[in-house]
Design a protein around this motif. Sequence first.
Motif, short mmCIF file in Angstrom:
data_model
loop_
_atom_site.label_atom_id
_atom_site.label_comp_id
_atom_site.label_asym_id
_atom_site.label_seq_id
_atom_site.Cartn_x
_atom_site.Cartn_y
_atom_site.Cartn_z
N GLY A 295 31.85 28.33 38.95
CA GLY A 295 30.91 28.57 40.03
C GLY A 295 31.56 28.97 41.35
N ASP A 296 32.89 29.02 41.39
CA ASP A 296 33.57 29.44 42.63
C ASP A 296 33.27 30.91 42.91
OD1 ASP A 296 34.74 26.96 43.02
OD2 ASP A 296 36.70 27.54 42.24
N PRO A 297 33.15 31.28 44.19
CA PRO A 297 32.93 32.70 44.51
C PRO A 297 34.19 33.52 44.20
CG PRO A 297 33.28 31.43 46.51
CD PRO A 297 33.22 30.44 45.38
N LEU A 298 34.00 34.79 43.91
CA LEU A 298 35.15 35.67 43.66
C LEU A 298 36.10 35.70 44.85
CD1 LEU A 298 33.81 38.81 41.78
CD2 LEU A 298 35.33 37.03 40.94
N THR A 299 35.57 35.46 46.04
CA THR A 299 36.44 35.46 47.23
C THR A 299 37.52 34.39 47.12
OG1 THR A 299 34.86 34.04 48.38
CG2 THR A 299 34.71 36.41 48.80
N ALA A 300 37.29 33.34 46.29
CA ALA A 300 38.29 32.29 46.12
C ALA A 300 39.58 32.86 45.52
CB ALA A 300 37.75 31.17 45.24
N LEU A 301 39.48 33.88 44.67
CA LEU A 301 40.68 34.51 44.11
C LEU A 301 41.53 35.11 45.22
CD1 LEU A 301 39.09 36.40 41.06
CD2 LEU A 301 40.20 34.15 41.06
N PHE A 302 40.87 35.82 46.13
CA PHE A 302 41.58 36.43 47.26
C PHE A 302 42.09 35.37 48.23
CE2 PHE A 302 39.03 39.86 45.57
CZ PHE A 302 39.92 40.93 45.59
N ASP A 303 41.28 34.32 48.46
CA ASP A 303 41.73 33.25 49.35
C ASP A 303 43.01 32.61 48.82
OD1 ASP A 303 39.64 33.61 51.17
OD2 ASP A 303 38.36 32.10 50.19
N PHE A 304 43.07 32.38 47.51
CA PHE A 304 44.26 31.78 46.93
C PHE A 304 45.47 32.68 47.13
CE2 PHE A 304 47.13 31.46 43.22
CZ PHE A 304 47.71 30.25 43.54
N VAL A 305 45.33 33.95 46.76
CA VAL A 305 46.46 34.87 46.87
C VAL A 305 46.88 35.02 48.34
CG1 VAL A 305 47.20 37.27 46.51
CG2 VAL A 305 45.88 36.09 44.75
N ASP A 306 45.90 35.14 49.24
CA ASP A 306 46.21 35.27 50.66
C ASP A 306 46.89 34.01 51.19
OD1 ASP A 306 45.13 37.83 50.69
OD2 ASP A 306 43.18 37.15 51.43
N SER A 307 46.48 32.84 50.70
CA SER A 307 47.09 31.59 51.18
C SER A 307 48.55 31.48 50.74
CB SER A 307 46.30 30.37 50.68
OG SER A 307 46.53 30.14 49.30
N GLN A 308 48.93 32.23 49.72
CA GLN A 308 50.30 32.23 49.21
C GLN A 308 51.12 33.39 49.77
OE1 GLN A 308 51.35 29.60 47.18
NE2 GLN A 308 49.33 28.87 47.81
N ILE B 169 38.56 44.11 40.79
CA ILE B 169 37.82 43.24 41.70
C ILE B 169 38.24 43.64 43.11
CG2 ILE B 169 37.35 40.87 42.42
CD1 ILE B 169 38.29 40.00 39.58
N GLU B 170 37.31 44.23 43.83
CA GLU B 170 37.59 44.71 45.18
C GLU B 170 37.61 43.54 46.16
OE1 GLU B 170 38.48 47.67 46.06
OE2 GLU B 170 38.02 48.75 44.21
N PRO B 171 38.39 43.67 47.24
CA PRO B 171 38.39 42.60 48.24
C PRO B 171 37.04 42.50 48.93
CG PRO B 171 39.61 44.50 49.04
CD PRO B 171 39.26 44.77 47.61
N PRO B 172 36.69 41.32 49.42
CA PRO B 172 35.36 41.12 50.01
C PRO B 172 35.05 42.10 51.14
CG PRO B 172 36.59 39.06 49.94
CD PRO B 172 37.48 40.11 49.41
N GLN B 173 36.02 42.46 51.97
CA GLN B 173 35.76 43.36 53.09
C GLN B 173 35.40 44.76 52.63
OE1 GLN B 173 38.29 41.25 52.45
NE2 GLN B 173 39.78 41.40 54.07
N GLY C 20 31.08 37.65 48.61
CA GLY C 20 31.03 36.21 48.63
C GLY C 20 30.00 35.62 47.72
N SER C 21 28.98 36.37 47.29
CA SER C 21 27.90 35.77 46.54
C SER C 21 28.14 35.80 45.03
CB SER C 21 26.59 36.48 46.86
OG SER C 21 26.69 37.85 46.52
N LEU C 22 28.98 36.69 44.53
CA LEU C 22 29.25 36.77 43.10
C LEU C 22 30.25 35.69 42.72
CD1 LEU C 22 28.58 38.36 40.57
CD2 LEU C 22 30.48 39.86 41.09
N THR C 23 29.95 34.95 41.65
CA THR C 23 30.84 33.88 41.21
C THR C 23 31.77 34.39 40.11
OG1 THR C 23 29.32 33.13 39.50
CG2 THR C 23 29.07 32.14 41.70
N LEU C 24 32.78 33.58 39.80
CA LEU C 24 33.67 33.92 38.71
C LEU C 24 32.87 34.05 37.42
CD1 LEU C 24 35.83 32.89 40.82
CD2 LEU C 24 37.14 32.20 38.82
N GLU C 25 32.00 33.09 37.17
CA GLU C 25 31.20 33.11 35.95
C GLU C 25 30.31 34.35 35.91
OE1 GLU C 25 29.36 29.72 33.22
OE2 GLU C 25 28.63 29.69 35.28
#
Length: 148
Positions: A64-77, A98-102, A118-123
Motif C-alpha cells: 500500500g505504500d505510494p510509488l513515491t516511496a521508491l524515489f524517497d528511499f533512493v533519494d535518501s541514500q 516508473i517516472e519520478p513524481p515531478q 503520489g496516489s498510485l501504490t506499489l500494489e
Amino acid sequence: ALAAAEAAAAAEQQRAAEDAARRLRARADAAAALPPEPAASEPHASCAFRLPDGARLQRRFRPGDPLTALFDFVDSQGAGGLWPGEYRLVSSYPRRVIEPPQAVGSSGSDGGSGGGGGSLTLEGSGLGAGAQVALLLEPIGAGGAGSP
C-alpha cells in the motif's frame, strides 16, 4: 590576475558548499517522507536498486505504500549523485518505467508505461505482496532515445 583567480576559486568553493548543503537537505527530506520498512514477516514487495555508479540498494516496501516511496528511499541514500527528478526507475524484463513524481503530468502525457505520482501504490502498479523487482536508475534524457 592572482586576485581574480583567488576570487574565482573562493566562489567555486562557496558554490560547492551550497550544493553539498542542498544535497544533504534533499536526502533528509526524502528520509523524512519515507514510510517505515515492513518486517520480513509482513506482506511486502522486495526492491533492489542499481545506481549509476554500480552500487546496489535493497529494501522492502508495503504493497500500500505510494510509488513515491521508491524515489524517497533512493533519494535518501544519495541516488548515486543524481538529484531528485533527474532519473526514472526501470525494470529490465519486462521493461517497465516508473517516472519520478515531478515528471508525472508535467509532460502532458503519462507515457502509458508505468507512471508515478503520489496516489498510485506499489500494489496498484503491479508490485504487490511477494513481488521482487530489480530497478535500474536511468538518468532522464538517457536511454529514452528511440522510444515513442
